[in-house]
Design an enzyme around this catalytic site. Sequence first.
Site, PDB file in Angstrom:
ATOM      1  N   SER A 319      45.479  39.515  30.459  1.00 21.90           N
ATOM      2  CA  SER A 319      46.806  38.896  30.364  1.00 21.90           C
ATOM      3  C   SER A 319      46.791  37.501  30.971  1.00 21.90           C
ATOM      4  O   SER A 319      47.397  36.569  30.426  1.00 21.90           O
ATOM      5  CB  SER A 319      47.837  39.775  31.085  1.00 21.90           C
ATOM      6  N   TRP A 322      45.061  35.210  28.600  1.00 22.09           N
ATOM      7  CA  TRP A 322      45.910  34.911  27.442  1.00 22.09           C
ATOM      8  C   TRP A 322      46.763  33.675  27.718  1.00 22.09           C
ATOM      9  O   TRP A 322      47.026  32.879  26.815  1.00 22.09           O
ATOM     10  CB  TRP A 322      46.803  36.116  27.136  1.00 22.09           C
ATOM     11  N   HIS A 323      47.182  33.510  28.967  1.00 23.59           N
ATOM     12  CA  HIS A 323      47.999  32.348  29.308  1.00 23.59           C
ATOM     13  C   HIS A 323      47.172  31.073  29.400  1.00 23.59           C
ATOM     14  O   HIS A 323      47.706  29.968  29.260  1.00 23.59           O
ATOM     15  CB  HIS A 323      48.729  32.585  30.636  1.00 23.59           C
ATOM     16  N   GLY A 324      45.890  31.197  29.668  1.00 24.78           N
ATOM     17  CA  GLY A 324      45.035  30.030  29.744  1.00 24.78           C
ATOM     18  C   GLY A 324      43.751  30.349  30.484  1.00 24.78           C
ATOM     19  O   GLY A 324      43.675  31.305  31.255  1.00 24.78           O
TER      20      GLY A 324
END
Length: 476
Positions: A319, A322-324
């Site tokens: 997760s 996924w944001h960076g």
Amino acid sequence: MLFNSVSFGIFLIIVFLLYYIVPHKYRWGFLLIASYAFYMNLHLWYGILLFLTTLLTYSLALSLEKAETPKQKQKSLLLGIVPLVAILFFFKTANPIITQLNDWISAGRLTMQPITLTILLPAGVSFYFFQSMGYLIDVYNGKIKAEKHFGYYALFVSFFPQLLAGPIGRADSLLPQYKKERPFVYDNVTYGLKLMAWGYFKKLVIADVFAVTVDKLFNNVEGYVGLAFIIATLMFAIEIYCDFSGYSDIAIGCARLFGIELMTNFKSPYYSFSIREFWSRWHISLSTWFRDYVYIPLGGNRVPKWRHCLNLFLTFLVSGFWHGSSLTYLIWGGLHGILQIIETLLFPKGKERKKHFWQLPVTFILVCFTWIFFRANTFKDALWVISHLFWDASNPANYLKTATICLNLSPLAGIGMCLSVLVLSIYDYISLKCDVINELSKQKCFVRWPVYVLLLVVIALFSEKGVATEFIYFQF
């Protein structure tokens, strides 16, 4: 085309009016054209990538259904999942790598010109990639049948209200809605407009106002110390919640105008009594996606305790990525994984956990602490903030005075911020027990209309500059 822009307002009015004029059997096509026009208004090649993603996953879903052996099914699934994950990985890592190369070249004595290439991350790519991958996995698992009508499937992937930042939809919920005839329903439209207005209030009146102070401190951390960072962190917690849930409210309300119901994405997350509960209330469409397509396939909690803890940690680490690819996002995800593990060990499955009031502020403080890593531009900045949170706290007078100077907020601005957070807190608290918009709609005219007018006036006052600021989650 941003939700908080004049161009989107004009676009939405035109699409809404024409939608109910177009015969039902052509509405999917009309919405599909409108969605691509909306997306390609940002950049032409965005539409090309969206179409190729749609074509790939549509074709592979059909081949999944025709596959005669498990090996053939696995091959079709991998042909869809691997390219999407690889492309997403490329977009997430390319710019940080290029930035690092630039730094090395600039710091060295090389004669070559510094690399100036940047990779343009398509807005919303993570969201519709995940939606498409979820569809493929559901077909693979036999949860749904592959959609034969390319147009309906293309609309499922590209429906403009949810395209840029979710909520991430599920095919078993959305595809039937696109096929069903949707007559004009007055209550649907008015509910959608009211929800959109509330979303605009959260974005324009709270998130964008708080962002000014948050950006000032976090973009120049070495210029500030002490209590100012604690306040800025709390402000960021409010900012990101109002920015993202505001977008979700606008998206859900906008879809309601066309008779389409999107899933709820936020349920008063800061009223959570645990980190586990927080994630059942925050960005629900993404957290349930990771639960269903990452956590459960890893084994979930149906494995030995050590493996269960590892599954939790890996899921939240993914997760974070996924944001960076920045270290700060990985730490943010890892911290949430560790907190979930601690809760799992302290409160095993099947053991009833009583809720105590003190758990509410403790959960909020823990979430806010992790937000420091999420917001900090670099790991070094995050460490600076954490190490200077209580700088000079032994002298309360100076501690407060320094914060006042650093924040530099006028009394009027401070009061306005406090009032807006109070309104938000009351709304979220009431929404724990009932639908606030529905309850308000049942009130007498002399009660509800002053509320509507006041809300619109406040939104208009904070929109007077006419500058549309991007939503935070567009970058993901």
